[in-house]
Design an enzyme around this catalytic site. Structure first.
Site, PDB file in Angstrom:
ATOM      1  NE  ARG A  38     -11.414  98.093  56.447  1.00 17.79           N
ATOM      2  CZ  ARG A  38     -10.923  98.093  57.576  1.00 17.79           C
ATOM      3  NH1 ARG A  38     -10.258  96.924  58.041  1.00 17.79           N
ATOM      4  NH2 ARG A  38     -11.373  98.769  58.507  1.00 17.79           N
ATOM      5  NE  ARG A  42      -4.783  98.477  52.922  1.00 19.85           N
ATOM      6  CZ  ARG A  42      -4.018  98.852  54.098  1.00 19.85           C
ATOM      7  NH1 ARG A  42      -2.907  99.302  53.984  1.00 19.85           N
ATOM      8  NH2 ARG A  42      -4.872  98.967  55.193  1.00 19.85           N
ATOM      9  NE  ARG A  51      -6.407 100.913  46.217  1.00 23.33           N
ATOM     10  CZ  ARG A  51      -5.576 102.168  46.122  1.00 23.33           C
ATOM     11  NH1 ARG A  51      -5.234 102.559  44.998  1.00 23.33           N
ATOM     12  NH2 ARG A  51      -4.883 102.878  47.142  1.00 23.33           N
ATOM     13  CG  ASP A  87     -13.255 105.488  51.982  1.00 27.03           C
ATOM     14  OD1 ASP A  87     -13.429 106.557  53.019  1.00 27.03           O
ATOM     15  OD2 ASP A  87     -12.452 104.713  52.601  1.00 27.03           O
ATOM     16  CE1 TYR A 165     -11.601 108.619  59.778  1.00 27.79           C
ATOM     17  CE2 TYR A 165     -13.926 107.767  59.812  1.00 27.79           C
ATOM     18  CZ  TYR A 165     -12.430 107.416  59.835  1.00 27.79           C
ATOM     19  OH  TYR A 165     -12.054 106.177  59.892  1.00 27.79           O
TER      20      TYR A 165
END
Length: 368
Positions: A38, A42, A51, A87, A165
């Site tokens: 990552r 963010r 974004r 992703d 998931y």
């Protein structure tokens, strides 16, 4: 060079820093290479700005946006590798499932798989070029825009992690719905895991064709399984992916190192080191020296600083890095965190981490 030329997977700029690739293969390096899971994330103000107001998966489907986000951390830090911004859940999407990124909640499947008959809703034969071509275009564009500075890593989620998931419908602490399938519907579970494996193999091969120079397989939910279930529902598929990808690449005369990151699967280190991957990624709960002993020098290792160590003052980060390097040694080692960067981390501290890895490892190698 016209814009169209930029997106063809050929005539890539020559690689200038291959430290990461050499370390992955266990070769000598001048310093220990470092990158962060990552690293495009963010915690960077420029990432948040790029974004802002945009749908997450819409961003994933834009090669230009993915390329920009992949390059942002490299403008700030001397990382030794880039990882494509994407992703793991693009694979279930390609198989026909609806996945949305819900603010404050994370990835959400409005219609998760509930019973074995729901497998009929999935697309068995996936045309990866058609369904996931946007990832391949992002990789090709990024390879060109990187200008050979560092290698580009492609990645995928592993079958069990994706399955969990698809059944849970999003994140979960217990994964009890997905694990219920393993105990109640083992045949259907294996059928789903095989379907995912087939798509993943094609997806990874497509990423290499597009320009990926290394591949990482994220088994993020490994730790929710016990050793017996891991050996039945995760390990065989991880091995199958590596073997099939390697066999195909060998036919094409390509050699691309592969990394397996099975988070919290300490019980499986020996098995993972004999699974056709060049590198085994480690989370922060594993002692470096013990990992070296248990993998017996068969593989390179990657990791494993606790991401939360980045909340420490910079001088403390230096000390933590030094100890980590002494534990792993400098050969066959790629420095990373034991998981991804968190959104509230200070970019300055990420810089301190990268600098400490380069500085201490260079000194250690010179003293050898």
């Amino acid at each position: 060079m016209s814009k169209d030329d930029l997106i063809l997977p050929k005539d890539f700029p020559q690689l200038q820093n291959d430290t990461f690739l050499r370390a992955a293969r266990g070769e000598e390096t001048e310093h220990v290479p470092v990158w962060c899971m990552r690293q495009a994330g963010r915690y960077l103000p420029e990432f948040r700005e790029s974004r802002a107001g945009k749908d997450f998966f819409e961003t994933c489907r834009s090669p230009e946006a993915c390329c920009e986000l992949t390059l942002q951390p490299l403008r700030r830090f001397p990382f030794d590798a880039a990882i494509i911004f994407s992703d793991i859940l693009v694979v279930p999407q390609a198989m026909g499932m609806d996945v949305q990124m819900v603010a404050g909640k994370g990835p959400t499947f409005p219609e998760p798989l509930k019973e074995p008959e729901d497998l009929q809703r999935l697309q068995v034969k996936v045309d990866v070029d058609k369904q996931l071509g946007y990832v391949f275009k992002a990789i090709t564009l990024t390879r060109h825009k990187l200008e050979g500075k560092v290698p580009l890593i492609g990645f995928t989620g592993a079958p069990w992690t994706l399955m969990s998931y698809m059944i849970e419908g999003g994140g979960s602490t217990t994964h009890s719905k997905a694990k219920r399938w393993l105990y109640r519907h083992p045949e259907a579970s294996h059928m789903l895991l095989r379907m995912l494996t087939d798509v993943i193999v094609e997806y990874l091969l497509g990423q290499v064709t597009a320009g990926a120079q290394a591949l990482q397989v994220f088994e993020s939910h490994a730790g929710i399984l016990g050793p017996v279930e891991f050996k039945e529902f995760s390990l065989p598929y991880l091995r199958d992916i590596a073997r099939r990808v390697k066999d195909k690449l060998k036919e094409e005369g390509k050699d691309v190192p592969m990394i397996v990151f099975a988070k919290d699967a300490h019980y499986a280190l020996e098995d993972l080191s004999q699974s056709h991957y060049e590198v085994v990624g480690l989370d922060w709960t594993i002692d470096p020296q013990s990992a070296r002993e248990r993998t017996g020098g068969k593989v390179s290792l990657q990791g494993n600083m606790d991401p939360c160590a980045l909340y420490a003052p910079k001088e403390r980060i230096s000390g933590i890095v030094k100890k980590m390097l002494e534990g792993f040694g400098t050969r066959g080692y790629i420095a990373n965190l034991g998981h991804g960067l968190y959104p509230d981390m200070d970019p300055e501290n990420v810089g301190a981490f990268v600098e400490a890895v380069h500085q201490y490892s260079t000194q250690m190698i010179k003293q050898m």
